[in-house]
Design a protein around this motif. Structure first.
Motif, PDB file in Angstrom:
ATOM      1  N   GLU A 176       0.838  -1.201   0.000  1.00 30.21           N
ATOM      2  CA  GLU A 176       0.000   0.000   0.000  1.00 30.21           C
ATOM      3  C   GLU A 176       0.869   1.246   0.000  1.00 30.21           C
ATOM      4  O   GLU A 176       0.583   2.212  -0.729  1.00 30.21           O
ATOM      5  N   ASP A 177       1.912   1.249   0.820  1.00 29.80           N
ATOM      6  CA  ASP A 177       2.837   2.391   0.860  1.00 29.80           C
ATOM      7  C   ASP A 177       3.410   2.666  -0.522  1.00 29.80           C
ATOM      8  O   ASP A 177       3.471   3.820  -0.962  1.00 29.80           O
ATOM      9  N   ALA A 178       3.838   1.622  -1.204  1.00 33.59           N
ATOM     10  CA  ALA A 178       4.447   1.780  -2.533  1.00 33.59           C
ATOM     11  C   ALA A 178       3.461   2.405  -3.515  1.00 33.59           C
ATOM     12  O   ALA A 178       3.824   3.302  -4.284  1.00 33.59           O
ATOM     13  N   VAL A 179       2.224   1.950  -3.493  1.00 34.09           N
ATOM     14  CA  VAL A 179       1.215   2.484  -4.417  1.00 34.09           C
ATOM     15  C   VAL A 179       0.931   3.950  -4.112  1.00 34.09           C
ATOM     16  O   VAL A 179       0.910   4.795  -5.018  1.00 34.09           O
ATOM     17  N   VAL A 180       0.718   4.260  -2.845  1.00 33.76           N
ATOM     18  CA  VAL A 180       0.404   5.655  -2.477  1.00 33.76           C
ATOM     19  C   VAL A 180       1.587   6.558  -2.811  1.00 33.76           C
ATOM     20  O   VAL A 180       1.408   7.649  -3.378  1.00 33.76           O
ATOM     21  N   LEU A 181       2.802   6.133  -2.494  1.00 29.74           N
ATOM     22  CA  LEU A 181       3.973   6.956  -2.801  1.00 29.74           C
ATOM     23  C   LEU A 181       4.136   7.150  -4.307  1.00 29.74           C
ATOM     24  O   LEU A 181       4.437   8.251  -4.769  1.00 29.74           O
ATOM     25  N   ALA A 182       3.921   6.094  -5.066  1.00 28.68           N
ATOM     26  CA  ALA A 182       4.009   6.218  -6.530  1.00 28.68           C
ATOM     27  C   ALA A 182       3.005   7.236  -7.050  1.00 28.68           C
ATOM     28  O   ALA A 182       3.332   8.039  -7.941  1.00 28.68           O
ATOM     29  N   ARG A 183       1.803   7.210  -6.518  1.00 26.07           N
ATOM     30  CA  ARG A 183       0.793   8.191  -6.943  1.00 26.07           C
ATOM     31  C   ARG A 183       1.236   9.609  -6.603  1.00 26.07           C
ATOM     32  O   ARG A 183       1.007  10.542  -7.375  1.00 26.07           O
ATOM     33  N   LEU A 184       1.878   9.781  -5.458  1.00 23.05           N
ATOM     34  CA  LEU A 184       2.275  11.118  -5.022  1.00 23.05           C
ATOM     35  C   LEU A 184       3.484  11.669  -5.780  1.00 23.05           C
ATOM     36  O   LEU A 184       3.602  12.879  -5.948  1.00 23.05           O
ATOM     37  N   VAL A 185       4.390  10.810  -6.206  1.00 24.67           N
ATOM     38  CA  VAL A 185       5.584  11.308  -6.908  1.00 24.67           C
ATOM     39  C   VAL A 185       5.403  11.333  -8.423  1.00 24.67           C
ATOM     40  O   VAL A 185       6.262  11.868  -9.131  1.00 24.67           O
ATOM     41  N   ASP A 186       4.307  10.810  -8.909  1.00 19.90           N
ATOM     42  CA  ASP A 186       4.052  10.819 -10.347  1.00 19.90           C
ATOM     43  C   ASP A 186       4.055  12.260 -10.864  1.00 19.90           C
ATOM     44  O   ASP A 186       3.287  13.098 -10.404  1.00 19.90           O
TER      45      ASP A 186
END
Length: 81
Positions: free
Chosen positions: A14-24
């Motif tokens: 979940e952390d990886a997905v949320v972080l990916a969305r934020l740094v996109d």
């Protein structure tokens, strides 16, 4: 994260997905710092709740509504401002 809910790996994903969305689309240092600030604000309540529930080791020892754990969608959860 203690192992009593078996959610450690799930929290990491979940952390990886949320972080990916934020740094996109972020392309500067200030944007990365802001993305991490927003990441913490987005994830802290959920991960704290899972960690507390795991630490007390009471998960599923009584009838429990498990939807708050299993219905979370990191791809669509609202991101903190």
């Amino acid at each position: 994260m203690t192992p009593y809910m078996a959610q450690g790996a799930a929290m990491a994903l979940e952390d990886a997905v949320v972080l990916a969305r934020l740094v996109d689309g972020v392309d500067d240092r200030a944007g990365i710092a802001d993305a991490f600030r927003r990441f913490e604000a987005t994830r802290k309540q959920r991960t704290s709740r899972v960690q507390l529930s795991s630490r007390t080791n009471t998960w599923l020892k009584e009838p429990t509504d498990v939807d708050w754990v299993y219905s979370y969608d990191a791809w669509t959860t609202p991101l903190a401002d």
